[in-house]
Motif scaffolding. Structure first.
Motif, PDB file in Angstrom:
ATOM      1  N   ILE A   1      15.001  -7.348  14.546  1.00  8.59           N
ATOM      2  CA  ILE A   1      15.404  -7.295  13.153  1.00  8.59           C
ATOM      3  C   ILE A   1      15.508  -6.167  12.345  1.00  8.59           C
ATOM      4  CG2 ILE A   1      16.270  -8.978  11.066  1.00  8.59           C
ATOM      5  CD1 ILE A   1      16.369  -9.870  13.897  1.00  8.59           C
ATOM      6  N   ASP A   2      14.215  -5.376  11.591  1.00  8.18           N
ATOM      7  CA  ASP A   2      14.664  -3.994  11.456  1.00  8.18           C
ATOM      8  C   ASP A   2      14.969  -3.161  12.056  1.00  8.18           C
ATOM      9  OD1 ASP A   2      13.714  -6.118   9.694  1.00  8.18           O
ATOM     10  OD2 ASP A   2      11.434  -5.811   9.733  1.00  8.18           O
ATOM     11  N   SER A   3      14.851  -3.175  13.051  1.00  5.22           N
ATOM     12  CA  SER A   3      15.314  -1.929  14.156  1.00  5.22           C
ATOM     13  C   SER A   3      16.425  -1.835  15.505  1.00  5.22           C
ATOM     14  CB  SER A   3      14.574  -1.206  14.518  1.00  5.22           C
ATOM     15  OG  SER A   3      14.480  -0.409  16.062  1.00  5.22           O
ATOM     16  N   ASP A   4      17.272  -1.059  15.377  1.00  5.38           N
ATOM     17  CA  ASP A   4      18.154  -1.409  16.707  1.00  5.38           C
ATOM     18  C   ASP A   4      17.869  -0.682  17.772  1.00  5.38           C
ATOM     19  OD1 ASP A   4      19.025   1.182  15.698  1.00  5.38           O
ATOM     20  OD2 ASP A   4      21.128   0.579  15.261  1.00  5.38           O
ATOM     21  N   ASN A   5      16.675  -0.110  17.703  1.00  4.03           N
ATOM     22  CA  ASN A   5      16.158   0.325  19.072  1.00  4.03           C
ATOM     23  C   ASN A   5      16.271   0.503  20.382  1.00  4.03           C
ATOM     24  OD1 ASN A   5      16.032   3.187  17.060  1.00  4.03           O
ATOM     25  ND2 ASN A   5      13.855   3.036  16.430  1.00  4.03           N
ATOM     26  N   TRP A   6      15.034  -0.751  20.090  1.00  4.28           N
ATOM     27  CA  TRP A   6      15.423  -1.515  21.660  1.00  4.28           C
ATOM     28  C   TRP A   6      17.547  -2.068  22.222  1.00  4.28           C
ATOM     29  CZ3 TRP A   6      18.277  -6.088  22.450  1.00  4.28           C
ATOM     30  CH2 TRP A   6      18.821  -6.623  21.108  1.00  4.28           C
ATOM     31  N   ARG A   7      18.777  -2.082  21.006  1.00  8.46           N
ATOM     32  CA  ARG A   7      19.638  -1.669  21.590  1.00  8.46           C
ATOM     33  C   ARG A   7      20.307  -0.865  22.072  1.00  8.46           C
ATOM     34  NH1 ARG A   7      22.911  -6.785  19.473  1.00  8.46           N
ATOM     35  NH2 ARG A   7      21.311  -7.221  18.660  1.00  8.46           N
ATOM     36  N   LYS A   8      20.240   0.366  21.654  1.00 12.47           N
ATOM     37  CA  LYS A   8      20.147   1.667  21.458  1.00 12.47           C
ATOM     38  C   LYS A   8      20.416   1.682  23.090  1.00 12.47           C
ATOM     39  CE  LYS A   8      20.736   3.257  16.928  1.00 12.47           C
ATOM     40  NZ  LYS A   8      19.839   4.263  16.143  1.00 12.47           N
TER      41      LYS A   8
END
Length: 216
Positions: A67-74
């Motif tokens: 939620i707090d980061s979108d690194n996993w999505r990138k």
């Protein structure tokens, strides 16, 4: 399309994967629960399948990751573009205390991460990780399969995957140490060891060392 994939994943998890994985892992390493986090597309929300509250207590860390980061999505966007023939590319263990996790990204399922208990008495997490890796691969294939008979057998495959999971892990280690041209029939060797270990000789359990020679 995302709604279709979402519904199919939920059905596969509920009716096949959850019970198959739970049964197989419980027989292998003790009572085990299974959970899944997934996203159907690069802009889709994260969904959690956790019927036995395996992830309870890890909410702050999961919030930090998803939620707090979108690194996993990138990372998943980049990896999904590299996927060939819809073979999932691995996502690393999230290193959550008391859990083993393994995930993957593919063109059929944007992101999936599987979780189970890390039992302190197991000598290696490798076989369990290979088990979860196979769940990632099966789910990626079942979602795009037009034949429900294939997905109907996946739970049974996962329930009986123990010997193959150990074999896959040993093969990985041998490939690192000996190279990918290794000729040793690991699965047959492993079955031989298991059979010998269950066979008494003059009333005594086998004890000693055994060697196998790789043909060249």
């Amino acid at each position: 399309m995302n709604a279709y994939i979402y519904n199919k994943i939920i059905k596969l998890f509920a009716y096949h994967y959850h019970d198959g994985l739970k049964e197989g892992l419980s027989q292998f390493s003790g009572h085990s629960r299974v959970a899944l986090i997934f996203a159907t597309g690069k802009e889709a929300p994260v969904h959690i399948c956790d019927p036995q509250n395996l992830l309870h207590g890890h909410e702050p860390k999961l919030k930090e990751i998803y939620i707090d980061s979108d690194n996993w999505r990138k990372n998943a966007i980049y990896a999904s573009r590299q996927s060939v023939l819809d073979q999932p590319l691995s996502e690393p263990n999230l290193q959550l205390a008391g859990l083993i996790s393994y995930g993957g990204t593919s063109r059929s399922i944007f992101y999936q991460m599987w979780f189970t208990e890390h039992h302190p008495n197991i000598c290696s997490t490798g076989p369990t990780e290979r088990w979860l890796e196979h769940a990632v691969w099966l789910m990626s294939q079942d979602v795009i399969s037009a034949h429900s008979v294939h997905s109907g057998t996946s739970g049974y495959v996962l329930a009986g995957y123990s010997t193959r999971a150990v074999c896959d892990y040993i093969v990985d280690l041998l490939n690192v140490s000996s190279g990918i041209d290794m000729q040793l029939p690991v699965y047959q060797v492993l079955n031989t060891v298991l059979n010998i270990s269950n066979t008494k000789e003059e009333g005594q359990w086998p004890k000693g060392e055994i060697s196998f020679i790789e043909p060249r």
